[in-house]
Motif scaffolding. Structure first.
Motif, PDB file in Angstrom:
ATOM      1  N   LEU A 192     -42.316 -35.046 -24.523  1.00  0.00           N
ATOM      2  CA  LEU A 192     -41.177 -34.245 -24.539  1.00  0.00           C
ATOM      3  C   LEU A 192     -40.745 -33.332 -25.745  1.00  0.00           C
ATOM      4  N   ARG A 193     -41.377 -34.225 -26.840  1.00  0.00           N
ATOM      5  CA  ARG A 193     -41.050 -33.471 -28.081  1.00  0.00           C
ATOM      6  C   ARG A 193     -42.334 -32.401 -28.455  1.00  0.00           C
ATOM      7  N   SER A 194     -43.363 -32.413 -27.497  1.00  0.00           N
ATOM      8  CA  SER A 194     -44.461 -31.447 -27.946  1.00  0.00           C
ATOM      9  C   SER A 194     -44.325 -30.057 -27.635  1.00  0.00           C
ATOM     10  N   GLU A 195     -44.781 -29.254 -28.685  1.00  0.00           N
ATOM     11  CA  GLU A 195     -44.733 -27.786 -28.178  1.00  0.00           C
ATOM     12  C   GLU A 195     -45.210 -27.376 -26.970  1.00  0.00           C
ATOM     13  N   TRP A 196     -46.566 -28.027 -26.612  1.00  0.00           N
ATOM     14  CA  TRP A 196     -47.253 -27.248 -25.533  1.00  0.00           C
ATOM     15  C   TRP A 196     -46.379 -27.302 -24.508  1.00  0.00           C
ATOM     16  N   LEU A 197     -45.719 -28.452 -24.073  1.00  0.00           N
ATOM     17  CA  LEU A 197     -44.911 -28.520 -22.844  1.00  0.00           C
ATOM     18  C   LEU A 197     -43.793 -27.570 -22.829  1.00  0.00           C
ATOM     19  N   LEU A 198     -42.959 -27.300 -24.020  1.00  0.00           N
ATOM     20  CA  LEU A 198     -42.028 -26.657 -24.219  1.00  0.00           C
ATOM     21  C   LEU A 198     -42.407 -25.077 -23.687  1.00  0.00           C
ATOM     22  N   LYS A 199     -43.769 -24.830 -24.482  1.00  0.00           N
ATOM     23  CA  LYS A 199     -44.282 -23.213 -24.229  1.00  0.00           C
ATOM     24  C   LYS A 199     -44.286 -23.199 -22.599  1.00  0.00           C
ATOM     25  N   LEU A 200     -44.779 -24.232 -22.088  1.00  0.00           N
ATOM     26  CA  LEU A 200     -45.354 -24.302 -20.707  1.00  0.00           C
ATOM     27  C   LEU A 200     -43.991 -23.835 -20.055  1.00  0.00           C
ATOM     28  N   PHE A 201     -42.767 -24.340 -20.332  1.00  0.00           N
ATOM     29  CA  PHE A 201     -41.551 -24.172 -19.541  1.00  0.00           C
ATOM     30  C   PHE A 201     -41.020 -22.555 -19.946  1.00  0.00           C
ATOM     31  N   VAL A 202     -41.397 -22.295 -21.288  1.00  0.00           N
ATOM     32  CA  VAL A 202     -40.837 -20.902 -21.407  1.00  0.00           C
ATOM     33  C   VAL A 202     -41.904 -19.810 -20.887  1.00  0.00           C
ATOM     34  N   ALA A 203     -43.057 -20.113 -20.406  1.00  0.00           N
ATOM     35  CA  ALA A 203     -44.005 -19.250 -19.651  1.00  0.00           C
ATOM     36  C   ALA A 203     -43.423 -19.167 -18.455  1.00  0.00           C
ATOM     37  N   ALA A 204     -42.982 -20.153 -17.665  1.00  0.00           N
ATOM     38  CA  ALA A 204     -42.336 -20.531 -16.351  1.00  0.00           C
ATOM     39  C   ALA A 204     -40.977 -19.920 -16.229  1.00  0.00           C
ATOM     40  N   THR A 205     -40.272 -19.401 -17.295  1.00  0.00           N
ATOM     41  CA  THR A 205     -39.107 -18.775 -17.258  1.00  0.00           C
ATOM     42  C   THR A 205     -38.834 -17.965 -15.993  1.00  0.00           C
ATOM     43  N   PRO A 206     -39.768 -16.923 -15.767  1.00  0.00           N
ATOM     44  CA  PRO A 206     -39.497 -15.970 -14.652  1.00  0.00           C
ATOM     45  C   PRO A 206     -40.077 -16.371 -13.404  1.00  0.00           C
ATOM     46  N   ALA A 207     -40.901 -17.498 -13.255  1.00  0.00           N
ATOM     47  CA  ALA A 207     -41.722 -17.769 -12.080  1.00  0.00           C
ATOM     48  C   ALA A 207     -41.055 -18.101 -10.827  1.00  0.00           C
ATOM     49  N   GLY A 208     -39.927 -18.818 -11.108  1.00  0.00           N
ATOM     50  CA  GLY A 208     -39.064 -18.981  -9.775  1.00  0.00           C
ATOM     51  C   GLY A 208     -38.444 -17.911  -9.126  1.00  0.00           C
ATOM     52  N   PHE A 209     -37.967 -16.880 -10.191  1.00  0.00           N
ATOM     53  CA  PHE A 209     -37.276 -15.831  -9.517  1.00  0.00           C
ATOM     54  C   PHE A 209     -38.207 -14.865  -8.786  1.00  0.00           C
ATOM     55  N   LEU A 210     -39.325 -14.622  -9.646  1.00  0.00           N
ATOM     56  CA  LEU A 210     -40.633 -14.129  -8.900  1.00  0.00           C
ATOM     57  C   LEU A 210     -40.895 -14.497  -7.545  1.00  0.00           C
ATOM     58  N   ALA A 211     -40.801 -15.687  -7.484  1.00  0.00           N
ATOM     59  CA  ALA A 211     -41.241 -16.310  -6.124  1.00  0.00           C
ATOM     60  C   ALA A 211     -40.049 -16.128  -5.072  1.00  0.00           C
ATOM     61  N   VAL A 212     -39.040 -16.144  -5.639  1.00  0.00           N
ATOM     62  CA  VAL A 212     -37.849 -15.781  -4.586  1.00  0.00           C
ATOM     63  C   VAL A 212     -37.936 -14.341  -3.933  1.00  0.00           C
ATOM     64  N   GLU A 213     -38.229 -13.633  -4.928  1.00  0.00           N
ATOM     65  CA  GLU A 213     -38.483 -12.064  -4.630  1.00  0.00           C
ATOM     66  C   GLU A 213     -39.525 -11.929  -3.622  1.00  0.00           C
ATOM     67  N   ALA A 214     -40.658 -12.811  -4.007  1.00  0.00           N
ATOM     68  CA  ALA A 214     -41.800 -12.543  -3.071  1.00  0.00           C
ATOM     69  C   ALA A 214     -41.360 -13.257  -1.881  1.00  0.00           C
ATOM     70  N   GLY A 215     -40.665 -14.234  -1.721  1.00  0.00           N
ATOM     71  CA  GLY A 215     -40.462 -14.933  -0.512  1.00  0.00           C
ATOM     72  C   GLY A 215     -39.423 -14.025   0.599  1.00  0.00           C
ATOM     73  N   TRP A 216     -38.547 -13.113  -0.138  1.00  0.00           N
ATOM     74  CA  TRP A 216     -37.594 -12.524   0.540  1.00  0.00           C
ATOM     75  C   TRP A 216     -38.385 -11.236   1.235  1.00  0.00           C
ATOM     76  N   THR A 217     -39.382 -10.685   0.032  1.00  0.00           N
ATOM     77  CA  THR A 217     -40.255  -9.797   0.809  1.00  0.00           C
ATOM     78  C   THR A 217     -40.976 -10.103   2.242  1.00  0.00           C
ATOM     79  N   VAL A 218     -41.558 -11.423   2.028  1.00  0.00           N
ATOM     80  CA  VAL A 218     -42.286 -11.811   3.338  1.00  0.00           C
ATOM     81  C   VAL A 218     -41.442 -12.125   4.398  1.00  0.00           C
ATOM     82  N   THR A 219     -40.040 -12.567   4.130  1.00  0.00           N
ATOM     83  CA  THR A 219     -39.066 -12.508   5.293  1.00  0.00           C
ATOM     84  C   THR A 219     -38.777 -11.182   6.063  1.00  0.00           C
ATOM     85  N   GLU A 220     -38.393 -10.137   5.169  1.00  0.00           N
ATOM     86  CA  GLU A 220     -37.989  -8.810   5.591  1.00  0.00           C
ATOM     87  C   GLU A 220     -38.996  -7.860   5.938  1.00  0.00           C
TER      88      GLU A 220
END
Length: 442
Positions: free
Chosen positions: A348-376
């Motif tokens: 929890l205090r390691s930089e590598w885990l925090l960096k992974l979360f930083v890298a994942a910042t846009p991942a969820g919203f990209l997935a949401v946009e992709a999911g709505w593209t599939v739906t529509e």
């Protein structure tokens, strides 16, 4: 650009913009309520300051979401008048109830923002909870309306007439539950990873570490729980789509031919002319299992769908692969986070885990946009699945292309303003809350 393409592009842009603010509006109030609860329970001033900081973000996103949502409601009537003429009386109930939920949310947010020191502390906290509940209800009601477009119910369609309308049955159609669960979890995962990523970045920069650590812990836990549950929701949704919309499933999976023991396609680029998928990995029988729970079950391919009723394949397939890939990456990161909480607390205090979360910042919203593209896109050529074609619903008014250009400029401008406001808000946090004396004064 012809008017039909312009109308679809404008609607896609508006939905793509609005859905981000909808997700944040559904979820951030719950983060705020948890932080507020922690302040009331523990007296830790960092939680109070976090609640105040997040409430300002909630207000920004609420205002922007209200504007973009209002635009969407006008666009439905302006761009798709034939659709609203027939569909409005049928699925109008969830929209009406969504308006009620929106007003409750607005009132509760006003109470919360201006209630510091004016209300009983626990009643003040309760108003924040109401903001979250009403925001979540608002999102679910809108999803119910979209689900009706995928699974129309609550009427009889006889000789071009919509008869025997039942708005309750229309709202609680066959698709609403799976879509509501899937979208709600997606909102929590997307918002959670975005918020956690921002605060992880601040921790890495050693800016007000205590404050941002509190925020990171709340957001990351919500994100991880939602991400781990999302594959179960996705399986539920996939089986539902296989039953109700076999053409959409075939497009998502680039499944051109009906067959038993159908293979799951990973990656690849569909060749719609050659009816094949290039550069893909295929897992025999897995599509049959995911769609029907049986490795030998037959899965309908596009060859069983009339050509005029077939959706495009490339866009839904690529969007679906992107959504699943990002979802699995978030699941992997969530599992790492749970391991860190339970077994490897030093992570929890390691930089590598925090960096992974930083890298994942846009991942969820990209997935949401992709999911709505599939739906529509996967529902095309229908605006009401199997009942009304999108081309028959569009407005005859000329000049829609100019409207699309204008709205594009407006949304770009709004995006710049929101990014600036959020950037300034994040920059202000250390200045406001760094010093112990200032923390006590707050």
């Amino acid at each position: 650009m012809d008017d039909f393409l312009a109308a679809r592009s404008q609607m896609a842009l508006s939905l793509g913009f609005h859905i981000i603010f909808s997700c944040i509006g559904m979820v951030m109030p719950f983060f705020m309520a948890v932080s507020h609860f922690q302040w009331l329970r523990s007296g830790d001033v960092a939680y109070k300051n976090l609640t105040k900081a997040w409430s300002k973000g909630v207000a920004i996103f609420f205002a922007t979401g209200a504007v973009s949502g209002t635009v969407l409601s006008f666009e439905l009537g302006l761009l798709w008048p034939k659709f609203m003429e027939h569909a409005g009386p049928i699925f109008g109930m969830p929209f009406s109830l969504e308006g009620t939920a929106f007003f409750i949310e607005a009132i509760a947010l006003g109470f919360f923002l201006y209630g510091w020191g004016r209300f009983h502390p626990w009643f003040h906290w309760f108003t924040g909870v109401v903001v979250g509940i009403s925001g979540l209800a608002s999102g679910i009601l809108v999803v119910a309306a979209n689900a009706w477009m995928n699974s129309p119910a609550g009427f009889d369609f006889v000789n071009g007439q919509y008869l025997n309308i039942d708005p309750i049955r229309a709202m609680f159609n066959d698709a609403w539950l799976s879509q509501a669960i899937h979208m709600s979890l997606a909102a929590f995962a997307a918002t959670g990873f975005a918020v956690a990523g921002v605060h992880a970045l601040m921790i890495l920069k050693r800016r007000n570490v205590q404050f941002h650590t509190r925020a990171f812990q709340i957001a990351a836990l919500f994100a991880a729980v939602a991400a781990v549950l999302q594959p179960l929701s996705g399986d539920f949704s996939a089986k539902d789509v296989a039953r109700r919309q076999p053409a959409k499933l075939a497009a998502m999976e680039a499944h051109f031919y009906t067959e038993k023991r159908a293979s799951l396609v990973l990656g690849g680029l569909p060749d719609e002319q050659g009816k094949k998928v290039d550069y893909a990995i295929k897992i025999p029988g897995m599509l049959s299992f995911l769609a029907h729970g049986n490795f030998e079950q037959e899965v309908t391919g596009l060859d069983q769908i009339p050509v005029a009723d077939q959706p495009p394949v490339l866009v839904p397939h690529v969007a679906f692969q992107l959504m699943v890939g990002l979802g699995m990456a978030m699941v992997a990161l969530s599992i790492l986070y749970f391991i860190a909480i339970w077994r490897k607390k030093r992570w929890l205090r390691s930089e590598w885990l925090l960096k992974l979360f930083v890298a994942a910042t846009p991942a969820g919203f990209l997935a949401v946009e992709a999911g709505w593209t599939v739906t529509e896109v996967g529902r095309q050529p229908w605006i009401i699945n199997g009942v009304m074609r999108t081309a028959d619903a569009v407005t005859p008014m000329p000049g829609i292309a100019y409207s699309f250009y204008l709205f594009s400029a407006v949304y770009v401008s709004l995006s710049v303003v929101v990014i600036f406001l959020l950037y300034r808000q994040i920059k202000m946090v250390p200045e406001l809350y760094d010093q112990p004396a200032q923390l006590a004064a707050a």
